[in-house]
Design a protein around this motif. Structure first.
Motif, short mmCIF file in Angstrom:
data_model
loop_
_atom_site.label_atom_id
_atom_site.label_comp_id
_atom_site.label_asym_id
_atom_site.label_seq_id
_atom_site.Cartn_x
_atom_site.Cartn_y
_atom_site.Cartn_z
N LEU A 181 1.90 -7.32 2.81
CA LEU A 181 1.45 -5.95 2.54
C LEU A 181 0.07 -5.71 3.14
CD1 LEU A 181 1.70 -3.20 1.14
CD2 LEU A 181 0.75 -4.27 -0.93
N ALA A 182 -0.83 -6.68 3.00
CA ALA A 182 -2.18 -6.53 3.56
C ALA A 182 -2.11 -6.31 5.07
CB ALA A 182 -3.01 -7.76 3.23
N ALA A 183 -1.29 -7.10 5.76
CA ALA A 183 -1.15 -6.94 7.21
C ALA A 183 -0.54 -5.59 7.55
CB ALA A 183 -0.30 -8.08 7.76
N ALA A 184 0.46 -5.15 6.79
CA ALA A 184 1.11 -3.86 7.06
C ALA A 184 0.15 -2.70 6.83
CB ALA A 184 2.34 -3.72 6.18
N LEU A 185 -0.65 -2.77 5.76
CA LEU A 185 -1.61 -1.71 5.49
C LEU A 185 -2.68 -1.65 6.58
CD1 LEU A 185 -2.08 -2.12 1.63
CD2 LEU A 185 -0.89 -0.26 2.80
N ALA A 186 -3.10 -2.81 7.06
CA ALA A 186 -4.09 -2.83 8.15
C ALA A 186 -3.53 -2.15 9.39
CB ALA A 186 -4.47 -4.28 8.46
N GLU A 187 -2.28 -2.48 9.72
CA GLU A 187 -1.66 -1.86 10.90
C GLU A 187 -1.57 -0.34 10.73
OE1 GLU A 187 2.52 -2.10 13.49
OE2 GLU A 187 2.18 -3.44 11.79
N ARG A 188 -1.20 0.10 9.53
CA ARG A 188 -1.07 1.53 9.29
C ARG A 188 -2.42 2.24 9.43
NH1 ARG A 188 0.95 4.41 3.70
NH2 ARG A 188 1.23 6.48 4.56
N LYS A 189 -3.50 1.55 9.04
CA LYS A 189 -4.84 2.15 9.12
C LYS A 189 -5.49 1.98 10.49
CE LYS A 189 -5.95 1.40 4.21
NZ LYS A 189 -6.89 0.72 3.29
N SER A 201 -5.29 2.89 -14.33
CA SER A 201 -3.97 2.95 -13.71
C SER A 201 -3.39 4.35 -13.86
CB SER A 201 -3.03 1.93 -14.34
OG SER A 201 -3.49 0.61 -14.11
N ASP A 202 -2.70 4.79 -12.80
CA ASP A 202 -2.08 6.11 -12.80
C ASP A 202 -0.99 6.12 -11.73
OD1 ASP A 202 -3.33 6.44 -10.27
OD2 ASP A 202 -5.02 7.53 -11.13
N PRO A 203 -0.36 7.25 -11.43
CA PRO A 203 0.72 7.25 -10.44
C PRO A 203 0.32 6.78 -9.04
CG PRO A 203 0.89 9.19 -11.82
CD PRO A 203 -0.42 8.53 -12.17
N GLY A 204 -0.97 6.69 -8.77
CA GLY A 204 -1.42 6.19 -7.47
C GLY A 204 -1.66 4.69 -7.45
N GLY A 255 2.52 4.25 0.66
CA GLY A 255 1.67 5.40 0.38
C GLY A 255 0.68 5.20 -0.74
N GLN A 256 0.61 4.01 -1.30
CA GLN A 256 -0.29 3.76 -2.42
C GLN A 256 -1.65 3.30 -1.93
OE1 GLN A 256 1.38 5.38 -4.46
NE2 GLN A 256 1.91 3.98 -6.13
N SER A 257 -2.67 3.58 -2.72
CA SER A 257 -4.04 3.25 -2.30
C SER A 257 -4.78 2.33 -3.26
CB SER A 257 -4.85 4.55 -2.13
OG SER A 257 -4.87 5.27 -3.36
N GLU A 258 -4.21 2.06 -4.44
CA GLU A 258 -4.87 1.19 -5.41
C GLU A 258 -3.87 0.15 -5.92
OE1 GLU A 258 -6.52 3.60 -8.50
OE2 GLU A 258 -7.89 4.67 -7.16
N PHE A 259 -4.33 -1.11 -5.97
CA PHE A 259 -3.44 -2.21 -6.33
C PHE A 259 -4.12 -3.09 -7.37
CE2 PHE A 259 -2.17 -0.72 -2.22
CZ PHE A 259 -0.79 -0.86 -2.21
N LEU A 292 -5.84 -8.11 0.36
CA LEU A 292 -5.82 -6.68 0.64
C LEU A 292 -7.20 -6.16 1.00
CD1 LEU A 292 -2.93 -6.85 -0.53
CD2 LEU A 292 -3.35 -4.63 -1.60
N ARG A 293 -8.22 -6.66 0.30
CA ARG A 293 -9.58 -6.22 0.61
C ARG A 293 -10.01 -6.69 1.99
NH1 ARG A 293 -10.36 -7.71 -5.01
NH2 ARG A 293 -11.27 -9.71 -4.39
N GLU A 294 -9.76 -7.97 2.28
CA GLU A 294 -10.21 -8.53 3.56
C GLU A 294 -9.51 -7.90 4.75
OE1 GLU A 294 -11.37 -13.19 2.69
OE2 GLU A 294 -9.28 -12.68 3.03
N ALA A 295 -8.18 -7.91 4.71
CA ALA A 295 -7.39 -7.57 5.91
C ALA A 295 -7.29 -6.07 6.14
CB ALA A 295 -6.00 -8.18 5.81
N SER A 296 -7.27 -5.28 5.05
CA SER A 296 -6.96 -3.86 5.23
C SER A 296 -7.96 -2.92 4.56
CB SER A 296 -5.56 -3.55 4.68
OG SER A 296 -5.50 -3.76 3.27
N ARG A 297 -9.04 -3.47 3.99
CA ARG A 297 -10.06 -2.66 3.32
C ARG A 297 -9.43 -1.77 2.25
NH1 ARG A 297 -13.01 -0.31 8.70
NH2 ARG A 297 -12.97 -2.26 9.89
N THR A 298 -8.49 -2.31 1.53
CA THR A 298 -7.78 -1.57 0.50
C THR A 298 -8.37 -1.89 -0.87
OG1 THR A 298 -5.73 -1.58 1.78
CG2 THR A 298 -5.51 -1.25 -0.60
N TRP A 299 -8.46 -0.88 -1.72
CA TRP A 299 -8.97 -1.08 -3.08
C TRP A 299 -7.98 -1.94 -3.83
CZ3 TRP A 299 -7.70 -0.45 -8.14
CH2 TRP A 299 -8.74 -0.39 -9.06
#
Length: 294
Positions: A269-277, A225-228, A178-182, A201-208
């Motif tokens: 994690l990158a692959a899992a986040l991509a699948e989720r998105k 940095s914060d709870p997210g 459930g996190q969006s920033e790494f 993470l950026r390449e595979a899942s477009r994650t910040w």
């Protein structure tokens, strides 16, 4: 399942082959000699390999080692050897750089394809054909190259395939979904490993995702940095720094495993986040397996 997921899972076997290959490459003189002044050159993920190698080689006392993006290689600077790292061996900047190396300077290549221009034009090539990939996003070639180079430098890497197998089998921490920033942190040669983790993470899942040499995290970046946020340490990071990260509310991951084992976790994690998105990690937006310029 994506090609990327399959290739991530294959890394324990690839690392074993890379360790075996290091001995034969050493015997054939296909990798830099101790004492040589060396430049290591690459693009993207391969540049992160070059940076890891430079830090490891100097720390091990094998001689001055610089790392450059291929487009920024200083052709006028003299080296005893220039090492190129490229998965496909077809990247335009890499080939342009190779062709600018002063005559008489030995050139070496780490790549996967014996028929690629880099393998044919470099003085010697070490072929990691067992780590060739179908996904645009590189995983096993990058880690296998680092394992190869660590073994070449004399590090005891015999336990790495077993660490990789444990990491491949380990469930990802559920709180990550459930996190969006790494933010990835590393020290020494693990700093470019942290850069590679964020890049996946950026390449595979477009994650910040961002990355820093660990001790630089307190010099500004901690303020976002914060709870997210997930703060992920690759390799050894001071406990007081991680305590500071926890005080921001961030989720902190620090396993103490080898940085490459931690990188496998980030790849997964990158692959899992991509699948989720609903993103195809094998075909990231605006990217290709090799940057070939007109």
């Amino acid at each position: 399942m994506s090609y990327l997921a399959d290739e991530i899972a294959s890394q324990p076997e690839c690392w074993s082959e890379a360790i075996a290959l290091a001995a034969s490459a050493q015997a054939q003189g296909a990798l830099p000699r101790s004492g040589d002044r060396v430049a290591a050159v690459g693009c993207g993920s391969s540049l992160n390999v070059a940076r890891c190698y430079a830090a490891l080689r100097e720390a091990a006392g094998h001689g001055r080692t610089d790392a450059f993006p291929a487009s920024e290689f200083p052709a006028s600077r003299r080296y005893d050897c220039v090492l190129y790292i490229s998965r496909t061996g077809t990247t335009t900047e890499v080939l342009d750089s190779l062709r600018q190396v002063p005559a008489g300077t030995p050139t070496l290549a780490v790549t996967t394809d014996p028929d690629a221009p880099l393998a044919l034009e470099a003085g010697r090539a070490v072929l990691l054909d067992f780590a060739a990939e179908r996904s645009v996003v590189s995983s096993r070639f990058i880690t296998s190259s680092i394992v190869l180079l660590r073994a070449h430098l004399g590090a005891d890497v015999r336990g790495l395939p077993a660490q990789a197998a444990r990491e491949v089998a380990r469930p990802l921490p559920p709180e990550l979904a459930g996190q969006s920033e790494f933010t990835f942190l590393g020290r020494g040669w693990a700093a470019p490993v942290a850069d590679e983790a964020a890049l996946k993470l950026r390449e595979a899942s477009r994650t910040w995702a961002e990355s820093y040499p660990a001790m630089e995290y307190r010099h500004g970046p901690i303020s976002v940095s914060d709870p997210g946020t997930v703060v992920w340490a690759l390799g050894e990071v001071p406990a007081d720094l991680l305590a500071d990260a926890r005080r921001t509310g961030a989720t902190v991951i620090s396993t103490g495993a080898d940085p490459l084992a931690g990188l496998i976790g980030a790849q997964r994690l990158a692959a899992a986040l991509a699948e989720r998105k609903g993103i195809d990690p094998d075909q990231p937006r605006a990217l290709s397996r090799s940057v070939i310029l007109a």
